[in-house]
Scaffold this motif. Structure first.
Motif, PDB file in Angstrom:
ATOM      1  N   LYS B 106       0.861  -1.189   0.000  1.00 43.06           N
ATOM      2  CA  LYS B 106       0.000   0.000   0.000  1.00 43.06           C
ATOM      3  C   LYS B 106       0.898   1.239   0.000  1.00 43.06           C
ATOM      4  O   LYS B 106       0.840   2.068   0.911  1.00 43.06           O
ATOM      5  N   CYS B 107       1.740   1.335  -1.004  1.00 41.25           N
ATOM      6  CA  CYS B 107       2.703   2.442  -1.046  1.00 41.25           C
ATOM      7  C   CYS B 107       1.960   3.773  -1.058  1.00 41.25           C
ATOM      8  O   CYS B 107       1.023   3.967  -1.824  1.00 41.25           O
ATOM      9  N   LYS B 108       2.422   4.687  -0.212  1.00 41.00           N
ATOM     10  CA  LYS B 108       1.649   5.910   0.023  1.00 41.00           C
ATOM     11  C   LYS B 108       1.619   6.837  -1.191  1.00 41.00           C
ATOM     12  O   LYS B 108       0.713   7.638  -1.340  1.00 41.00           O
ATOM     13  N   ARG B 213      17.426   3.510   1.465  1.00 41.04           N
ATOM     14  CA  ARG B 213      17.659   3.140   2.864  1.00 41.04           C
ATOM     15  C   ARG B 213      16.390   2.544   3.485  1.00 41.04           C
ATOM     16  O   ARG B 213      15.278   2.885   3.087  1.00 41.04           O
ATOM     17  N   LYS B 214      16.603   1.697   4.491  1.00 42.67           N
ATOM     18  CA  LYS B 214      15.458   1.027   5.131  1.00 42.67           C
ATOM     19  C   LYS B 214      14.412   2.040   5.615  1.00 42.67           C
ATOM     20  O   LYS B 214      13.213   1.886   5.370  1.00 42.67           O
ATOM     21  N   GLU B 215      14.881   3.108   6.283  1.00 42.50           N
ATOM     22  CA  GLU B 215      13.905   4.062   6.828  1.00 42.50           C
ATOM     23  C   GLU B 215      13.165   4.809   5.712  1.00 42.50           C
ATOM     24  O   GLU B 215      11.992   5.147   5.838  1.00 42.50           O
ATOM     25  N   THR B 216      13.869   5.069   4.600  1.00 39.58           N
ATOM     26  CA  THR B 216      13.215   5.734   3.459  1.00 39.58           C
ATOM     27  C   THR B 216      12.168   4.810   2.850  1.00 39.58           C
ATOM     28  O   THR B 216      11.014   5.194   2.639  1.00 39.58           O
ATOM     29  N   ASN B 217      12.601   3.582   2.563  1.00 38.40           N
ATOM     30  CA  ASN B 217      11.706   2.620   1.922  1.00 38.40           C
ATOM     31  C   ASN B 217      10.487   2.323   2.804  1.00 38.40           C
ATOM     32  O   ASN B 217       9.342   2.348   2.342  1.00 38.40           O
ATOM     33  N   ASP B 218      10.754   2.063   4.077  1.00 34.05           N
ATOM     34  CA  ASP B 218       9.670   1.601   4.950  1.00 34.05           C
ATOM     35  C   ASP B 218       8.746   2.721   5.408  1.00 34.05           C
ATOM     36  O   ASP B 218       7.699   2.467   6.006  1.00 34.05           O
ATOM     37  N   ASN B 219       9.133   3.948   5.099  1.00 35.56           N
ATOM     38  CA  ASN B 219       8.232   5.070   5.362  1.00 35.56           C
ATOM     39  C   ASN B 219       7.110   5.118   4.331  1.00 35.56           C
ATOM     40  O   ASN B 219       5.994   5.545   4.634  1.00 35.56           O
ATOM     41  N   MET B 220       7.410   4.672   3.099  1.00 28.80           N
ATOM     42  CA  MET B 220       6.429   4.815   2.009  1.00 28.80           C
ATOM     43  C   MET B 220       5.928   3.481   1.461  1.00 28.80           C
ATOM     44  O   MET B 220       4.787   3.373   1.043  1.00 28.80           O
ATOM     45  N   GLN B 227       3.480  -2.360   8.099  1.00 31.24           N
ATOM     46  CA  GLN B 227       4.880  -2.778   8.237  1.00 31.24           C
ATOM     47  C   GLN B 227       5.642  -2.487   6.943  1.00 31.24           C
ATOM     48  O   GLN B 227       5.096  -2.586   5.852  1.00 31.24           O
ATOM     49  N   GLY B 228       6.917  -2.184   7.084  1.00 38.56           N
ATOM     50  CA  GLY B 228       7.749  -1.903   5.915  1.00 38.56           C
ATOM     51  C   GLY B 228       8.066  -3.165   5.127  1.00 38.56           C
ATOM     52  O   GLY B 228       7.863  -4.288   5.599  1.00 38.56           O
ATOM     53  N   SER B 229       8.584  -2.968   3.913  1.00 38.12           N
ATOM     54  CA  SER B 229       8.851  -4.101   3.021  1.00 38.12           C
ATOM     55  C   SER B 229      10.346  -4.378   2.842  1.00 38.12           C
ATOM     56  O   SER B 229      10.727  -5.389   2.250  1.00 38.12           O
ATOM     57  N   GLY B 253      13.781   3.282  -7.415  1.00 36.11           N
ATOM     58  CA  GLY B 253      13.188   3.925  -6.253  1.00 36.11           C
ATOM     59  C   GLY B 253      12.550   5.257  -6.598  1.00 36.11           C
ATOM     60  O   GLY B 253      12.733   5.792  -7.688  1.00 36.11           O
ATOM     61  N   THR B 254      11.806   5.761  -5.639  1.00 31.00           N
ATOM     62  CA  THR B 254      11.149   7.061  -5.778  1.00 31.00           C
ATOM     63  C   THR B 254      11.598   7.934  -4.620  1.00 31.00           C
ATOM     64  O   THR B 254      11.599   7.477  -3.476  1.00 31.00           O
ATOM     65  N   PHE B 255      12.018   9.165  -4.920  1.00 27.22           N
ATOM     66  CA  PHE B 255      12.290  10.065  -3.795  1.00 27.22           C
ATOM     67  C   PHE B 255      11.180  11.106  -3.680  1.00 27.22           C
ATOM     68  O   PHE B 255      10.561  11.492  -4.674  1.00 27.22           O
ATOM     69  N   THR B 256      10.924  11.505  -2.453  1.00 24.30           N
ATOM     70  CA  THR B 256       9.839  12.438  -2.157  1.00 24.30           C
ATOM     71  C   THR B 256      10.386  13.557  -1.273  1.00 24.30           C
ATOM     72  O   THR B 256      11.582  13.606  -0.988  1.00 24.30           O
ATOM     73  N   ARG B 257       9.490  14.403  -0.806  1.00 24.63           N
ATOM     74  CA  ARG B 257       9.906  15.484   0.085  1.00 24.63           C
ATOM     75  C   ARG B 257      10.423  14.926   1.417  1.00 24.63           C
ATOM     76  O   ARG B 257      11.101  15.627   2.170  1.00 24.63           O
ATOM     77  N   ASN B 258      10.079  13.668   1.692  1.00 25.58           N
ATOM     78  CA  ASN B 258      10.536  13.045   2.941  1.00 25.58           C
ATOM     79  C   ASN B 258      12.004  12.649   2.895  1.00 25.58           C
ATOM     80  O   ASN B 258      12.609  12.387   3.934  1.00 25.58           O
TER      81      ASN B 258
END
Lengths: 37, 449
Positions: B106-108, B213-220, B227-229, B253-258
């Motif tokens: 369910k990627c944001k 990075r794990k935190e980047t990926n699992d945020n979105m 849960q993250g993927s 990957g996709t980068f966002t404002r986050n």
């Protein structure tokens, strides 16, 4: 030339007549190459 | 028209209309500011505090020599190619098959809205897939190389149909004098040894979705429960990349404002051992908190430059990798025809929904106004197709004065529509980032010399 170094000599105008075959992969096209070589 | 800039100690001059790229010294770089409007004596007077008269005359003469060779200040002669392109019989040579309008993540930021594309969950049947192949063969005219991308949602949720379509296409390609190339995009959750083996035998390219990075990926990129993927997919992706000898795939990957510091995500993927990497700006409604804003551009420009310098450093250390958006082919790039019309969405490239409806590309799927037809009747909304046929660098008013027009081909129609409500006004943030990427890509070429 002392002041200028040119990186490429294959120019766009040379592909006006011999380009456009349409067989290259569908992509922006900036990161692609011609496949009809 | 020329574009000149300095990066990493290189003075670079791009002659827009010929495509010639020059590395020049400081004298030529400065003389070029006045070359078109002043005489050599006037330029010598203007720059006398920086350079001797002889240096300026030498530089001026070298620029003159380039102009005589038609390598600088050349004219735009390509608009005359457009009528030739418009006269071509319409053909379709690539399909994006929406194998599954369903997803196990369910990627944001997903433009497919959890894989459903503004509609309901559905899977493409084998019968629809076969008809799509028949449609492509018929609509492709004399084109030999045809492409089929298995997309979603998550295509591995309907993998038996993927296999059935590949088998069917292979069974009919020779008799129709066609050559199919298959690609697949996956989030990796269902990837296993059997699927990996099948992909390696049958897919020309595979796109593996991971943001860094794990935190980047699992945020979105999250599961239904939030849960993250990352932990589930990284070992599988590393194994698949190795099994393909680090070629013919991308981790994407996709980068966002986050994560405006996205160069760290790219380097993280490189440190995991991936050699083919693409991390790209999010496409999102401006109202979303994670969408990119104009004020983010200076940070993003700096990140692209940082990344280019990291790539140079790693080259020297033998830890090189390909960054998709920095790939540029100065000696064998696309022909003018290709550069003028771009990706071919709505004409050569169409998306097919699980029900067999045709759309200009995957990003238009679900927008009823853009439905072009279906695989049984073919393209019937000729008025809408004509809008896409008429899209080119010269039909977009903002593109004429842009130095990057023959690299970006006028940008993405879906981005234009989503941001500006029409197909011809480019998405400004996308343009700014594209120009920066091209500057970095050319600098990397200059550094190879």
């Amino acid at each position: 030339m002392k002041h200028i170094k040119t990186l490429n000599t294959k120019l766009l105008k040379n592909t006006v007549l011999n380009g456009g075959c349409g067989e290259c992969q569908t992509s922006t096209v900036a990161n692609q190459s011609c496949e009809n070589k | 028209m020329i574009h000149k800039y300095s990066m990493n100690g290189f003075n670079i001059v791009l002659d827009v209309n010929s495509g010639a790229v020059h590395i020049v010294d400081d004298i030529v770089f400065d003389v070029l500011d006045f070359f078109d409007e002043k005489s050599v004596d006037e330029i010598a007077a203007l720059l006398k505090d920086k350079y001797s008269e002889k240096e300026i005359i030498d530089a001026f003469n070298e620029i003159l020599e380039l102009r005589e060779k038609e390598l600088i200040f050349t004219d735009d002669i390509y608009e005359e190619v457009i009528p030739k392109i418009e006269k071509r019989a319409p053909v379709v040579k690539a399909l994006c098959l929406h194998i599954a309008h369903d997803c196990n993540l369910k990627c944001k930021y997903c433009f497919a809205e959890e894989g459903e594309y503004h509609g309901k969950r559905s899977l493409m049947s084998l019968e629809t897939g076969k008809k799509a192949i028949d449609f492509l063969i018929k609509a492709s005219g004399t084109r030999k190389n045809l492409e089929v991308d298995f997309f979603g949602g998550e295509p591995l949720l309907n993998f038996d149909v993927v296999k059935g379509i590949v088998e069917y296409a292979r069974s009919v390609e020779k008799e129709n004098n066609k050559n199919f190339r298959f690609t697949i995009t996956t989030n990796g959750i269902l990837l296993d040894d059997e699927i990996q083996d099948y992909i390696n035998k049958n897919m020309h390219n595979v796109v593996l979705s991971i943001d860094g990075r794990k935190e980047t990926n699992d945020n979105m990129r999250v599961r239904a429960g939030g849960q993250g993927s990352y932990d589930a997919i990284v070992p599988k992706f590393i194994k698949l990349a190795e099994s393909r000898n680090q070629t013919d795939y991308y981790v994407r990957g996709t980068f966002t404002r986050n994560n405006l510091d996205f160069s760290k995500d790219v380097i993280h993927l490189a440190d995991l051992g991936f050699k083919q990497i693409s991390v790209e700006p999010v496409v999102a409604d401006d109202k979303e908190s994670y969408s990119l804003k104009k004020e983010d551009l200076p940070i993003l420009f700096e990140e692209y430059e940082k990344l280019a310098l990291q790539i140079l450093k790693r080259r020297k250390e033998g830890k090189d990798f390909n960054f998709f958006h920095f790939m540029i082919d100065l000696t064998g790039g696309p022909c003018v025809t290709k550069r003028l019309v771009g990706c071919g969405s709505g004409t050569e490239y169409l998306a097919v929904t699980p029900e067999g409806d045709l759309y200009p590309c995957h990003q238009f799927v679900g927008m009823e106004d853009f439905k072009l037809g279906d695989i049984e009747k073919g393209v019937v909304n000729l008025k809408k197709r004509e809008e896409f046929e008429n899209l080119n660098v010269y039909s977009k008013p903002d593109c004429g004065k842009c130095w990057a027009k023959f690299y970006c081909s006028g940008g993405c129609a879906a981005n234009s529509f989503n941001n500006n409500g029409d197909l011809v006004t480019p998405y400004e943030i996308g343009c700014e980032l594209q120009r920066k990427r091209i500057e970095c890509a050319i600098m990397l070429k200059a550094a190879e010399e």
